[in-house]
Design a protein around this motif. Structure first.
Motif, mmCIF file in Angstrom:
data_model
loop_
_atom_site.group_PDB
_atom_site.id
_atom_site.type_symbol
_atom_site.label_atom_id
_atom_site.label_comp_id
_atom_site.label_asym_id
_atom_site.label_seq_id
_atom_site.Cartn_x
_atom_site.Cartn_y
_atom_site.Cartn_z
ATOM 1 N N GLU A 419 0.829 -1.207 0.000
ATOM 2 C CA GLU A 419 0.000 0.000 0.000
ATOM 3 C C GLU A 419 0.863 1.256 0.000
ATOM 4 N N PHE A 420 2.082 1.126 0.540
ATOM 5 C CA PHE A 420 3.010 2.260 0.574
ATOM 6 C C PHE A 420 3.885 2.312 -0.676
ATOM 7 N N GLN A 421 4.258 1.125 -1.186
ATOM 8 C CA GLN A 421 5.213 1.108 -2.303
ATOM 9 C C GLN A 421 5.215 -0.270 -2.974
ATOM 10 N N GLU A 422 5.080 -0.291 -4.301
ATOM 11 C CA GLU A 422 5.222 -1.556 -5.039
ATOM 12 C C GLU A 422 6.704 -1.866 -5.185
ATOM 13 N N ASN A 423 7.062 -3.110 -4.900
ATOM 14 C CA ASN A 423 8.477 -3.449 -4.911
ATOM 15 C C ASN A 423 8.651 -4.913 -5.256
ATOM 16 N N GLU A 424 9.638 -5.208 -6.090
ATOM 17 C CA GLU A 424 9.861 -6.594 -6.517
ATOM 18 C C GLU A 424 10.205 -7.519 -5.350
ATOM 19 N N PHE A 425 10.876 -6.962 -4.324
ATOM 20 C CA PHE A 425 11.273 -7.777 -3.174
ATOM 21 C C PHE A 425 10.040 -8.311 -2.438
ATOM 22 N N ILE A 426 9.023 -7.440 -2.262
ATOM 23 C CA ILE A 426 7.810 -7.856 -1.553
ATOM 24 C C ILE A 426 7.112 -8.981 -2.316
ATOM 25 N N TYR A 427 6.971 -8.820 -3.634
ATOM 26 C CA TYR A 427 6.320 -9.874 -4.437
ATOM 27 C C TYR A 427 7.134 -11.172 -4.409
ATOM 28 N N TYR A 428 8.440 -11.060 -4.378
ATOM 29 C CA TYR A 428 9.308 -12.246 -4.293
ATOM 30 C C TYR A 428 9.030 -13.015 -3.001
ATOM 31 N N ALA A 443 1.333 -17.904 -6.162
ATOM 32 C CA ALA A 443 2.794 -17.798 -6.106
ATOM 33 C C ALA A 443 3.339 -17.378 -7.471
ATOM 34 N N LEU A 444 2.780 -17.954 -8.540
ATOM 35 C CA LEU A 444 3.235 -17.620 -9.893
ATOM 36 C C LEU A 444 2.913 -16.166 -10.247
ATOM 37 N N VAL A 445 1.722 -15.720 -9.862
ATOM 38 C CA VAL A 445 1.338 -14.318 -10.110
ATOM 39 C C VAL A 445 2.347 -13.381 -9.447
ATOM 40 N N LYS A 449 5.163 -10.780 -11.132
ATOM 41 C CA LYS A 449 5.154 -9.343 -10.819
ATOM 42 C C LYS A 449 6.532 -8.899 -10.343
ATOM 43 N N SER A 450 7.175 -9.742 -9.550
ATOM 44 C CA SER A 450 8.510 -9.426 -9.058
ATOM 45 C C SER A 450 9.486 -9.258 -10.227
ATOM 46 N N ILE A 451 9.435 -10.205 -11.175
ATOM 47 C CA ILE A 451 10.328 -10.148 -12.336
ATOM 48 C C ILE A 451 10.012 -8.936 -13.208
ATOM 49 N N LEU A 452 8.708 -8.649 -13.368
ATOM 50 C CA LEU A 452 8.294 -7.504 -14.172
ATOM 51 C C LEU A 452 8.800 -6.189 -13.585
ATOM 52 N N LEU A 453 8.864 -6.114 -12.251
ATOM 53 C CA LEU A 453 9.315 -4.886 -11.576
ATOM 54 C C LEU A 453 10.831 -4.785 -11.463
ATOM 55 N N GLY A 454 11.545 -5.794 -11.990
ATOM 56 C CA GLY A 454 13.007 -5.700 -11.979
ATOM 57 C C GLY A 454 13.687 -6.771 -11.173
ATOM 58 N N GLY A 455 12.900 -7.682 -10.582
ATOM 59 C CA GLY A 455 13.512 -8.753 -9.805
ATOM 60 C C GLY A 455 13.987 -9.879 -10.700
#
Length: 493
Positions: A419-428, A443-445, A449-455
């Motif tokens: 809610e504060f910030q979208e981040n690849e680490f959180i999705y990972y 888990a796949l979703v 998202k993590s990979i799409l954001l740069g993870g």
């Protein structure tokens, strides 16, 4: 500031202010030469020199007044004011405490000086309640015609963000004497009021340089350059700030100016240079005790936690009630892997200052985490969340819950972080949690998202290969695994 000489001399010839200070000096020196060697005369002489911006002589006569009568609280008021103007707030507090102890309850000058001292010490927000308390007390006084009270009320209203009431108070001295239009203190107040009005009406803040140049129009050049070099408010490049403070020092080499230079050097990453400057300031005047905390911080940036602890201890000796110093010491001890010692320091501080429990909670949690007592770490981070909610706190809590294998709670906490910030680490991390719960679709979703954001590191693709394998999508899993290996993944890592 202290313009009402009739408080002590009912037959006084004048009210001392900036416009008649020279005349007051002559009058008071004549009285003393005629044998009226009193604490009052020396105090008012000190006050006249304050109005002449001669703090050196003001300090001399204030101490002479205090020597004649140690209980004469007006001398304490003058000494506090002198040290405030030199930004020696911790030294000023010593005389403020004497003043608050000895002065009558309705002596509003003491309340005004208290707001000034605590504002100067409020870098960590620890003095906020005291500032608010004294501002409310100042505003409760009935008008007595004194410009000192009017200016104090103006300052209190400004602190509360009430520009309209502040302007009403600021105009009263001008009605009494138009020459106050040339008083630098009143100019500063009027410009601050304009600053507030511009934001309220136009929703546009004047630039800091514009604010400072107009606000300081009657100030000496060195003071103006000092204000322009403020790294907190002026967002100019640090190289430019350094040029400003170098100009101020060239005109007048004051300790405060050197401290600001060291602050800017620190921003530029010149930590050893900054340490050298802070130490030289302390060698010349050990009343600048805030330098101990700054030196400790510089050693921390150099990963020299041994010296960081040494200097933070010296800071604590000079300001034993400042919670931020104890937090800093705990962090430096943790840097030395002394987690038990850091934890005991904070727990003992909590016992002495139960009101600060939510302040210390994060640091206590941090040390419990390093001691691998995750349940207690979670208990204290939950206390901290009562006070503060942000991305970093929720991310930290998510990791604790993951360590405790409380995956569903970790996912809910991760959603709050998002809610504060979208981040690849959180999705990972969410992908890992869903995987442990056998919810491979979600888990796949999350891993996508993590990979799409740069993870896109080796671990992201490895986790994706595991999830795809669990879903029976073997060709895709193999492709993701090859990508992980290509990025450096090794199953023996």
């Amino acid at each position: 500031m202290f313009d009402n000489i009739t408080i002590f001399y009912k037959d006084a010839e004048m009210h001392i202010n900036k416009f008649n200070a020279e005349k007051a000096v002559k009058l008071l020196k004549k009285r003393i030469a005629d044998g009226q060697v009193t604490a009052q005369n020396y105090a008012f002489l000190a006050g006249a020199y304050i109005n002449k911006d001669d703090n050196k002589k003001a300090l001399k006569y204030a101490f002479m007044s205090k020597k004649l009568d140690p209980d004469y609280y007006y001398a304490d008021a003058l000494l506090a004011e002198i040290y405030i103007s030199d930004e020696k707030y911790f030294k000023a507090e010593r005389y403020l405490n004497n003043l608050l102890e000895k002065a009558p309850e309705d002596y509003y000058i003491a309340d005004f000086l208290a707001t000034e001292v605590y504002r100067g010490q409020n870098n960590d927000g620890s003095k906020q309640k005291l500032i608010d308390k004294y501002c409310e007390k100042i505003l409760s006084y009935e008008e007595d015609g004194s410009n000192c009270l009017r200016i104090a009320k103006c300052s209190a209203y400004l602190w509360k963000g009430d520009a309209k009431s502040a302007l009403n108070q600021a105009l009263k001295p001008l009605k009494a004497d138009i020459r106050y239009l040339f008083d630098s203190g009143l100019i500063a107040a009027l410009w601050s009021i304009l600053f507030l009005y511009s934001f309220d009406l136009l929703k546009v803040w004047p630039s800091y340089n514009m604010y400072t140049n107009i606000n300081m129009i009657f100030y000496p050049k060195d003071k103006r350059y000092y204000e322009l070099a403020d790294p907190i408010f002026n967002n100019s490049p640090p190289e430019k700030l350094l040029k400003y403070i170098e100009k101020a020092i060239k005109i007048k080499p004051k300790p405060l100016y050197y401290i600001r230079m060291a602050d800017i050097k620190s921003i530029l990453g010149c930590h050893e240079e900054a340490i050298g400057i802070y130490k030289r300031v302390l060698e010349e005047d050990n009343s600048f005790v805030e330098c101990y905390e700054r030196i400790a911080g510089e050693y921390r940036d150099l990963d020299d936690f041994q010296n960081a602890v040494k200097y933070i201890n010296m800071a604590i000796l000079n300001n034993q009630e400042n919670a931020a110093l104890y937090y800093a010491k705990a962090m430096y001890l943790a840097g030395l892997f002394k987690f038990d010692e850091a934890l005991n320091l904070l727990l003992n501080f909590d016992k002495k200052h139960p009101e600060a429990e939510n302040e210390t909670a994060y640091y206590i949690s941090y040390n419990y985490c390093y001691l691998e007592d995750y349940n207690k770490a979670l208990l204290y981070i939950n206390k901290h969340i009562l006070k503060e909610k942000n991305y970093d706190i929720y991310t930290y809590k998510m990791n604790l819950l993951l360590d405790l294998k409380r995956y569903e709670e970790a996912i809910e906490t991760a959603k709050k972080a998002l809610e504060f910030q979208e981040n690849e680490f959180i999705y990972y991390k969410m992908a890992i949690c869903y995987g442990r719960l056998k919810d491979f679709s979600n888990a796949l979703v999350c891993i996508n998202k993590s990979i799409l954001l740069g993870g896109t590191d080796k671990y992201g693709y490895y986790i994706k290969s595991e999830i795809l394998g669990a879903l029976g999508r073997n060709k895709e899993a193999e492709k993701a695994y090859r990508k992980a290996v290509e990025l450096g993944y090794n199953k023996n890592d």
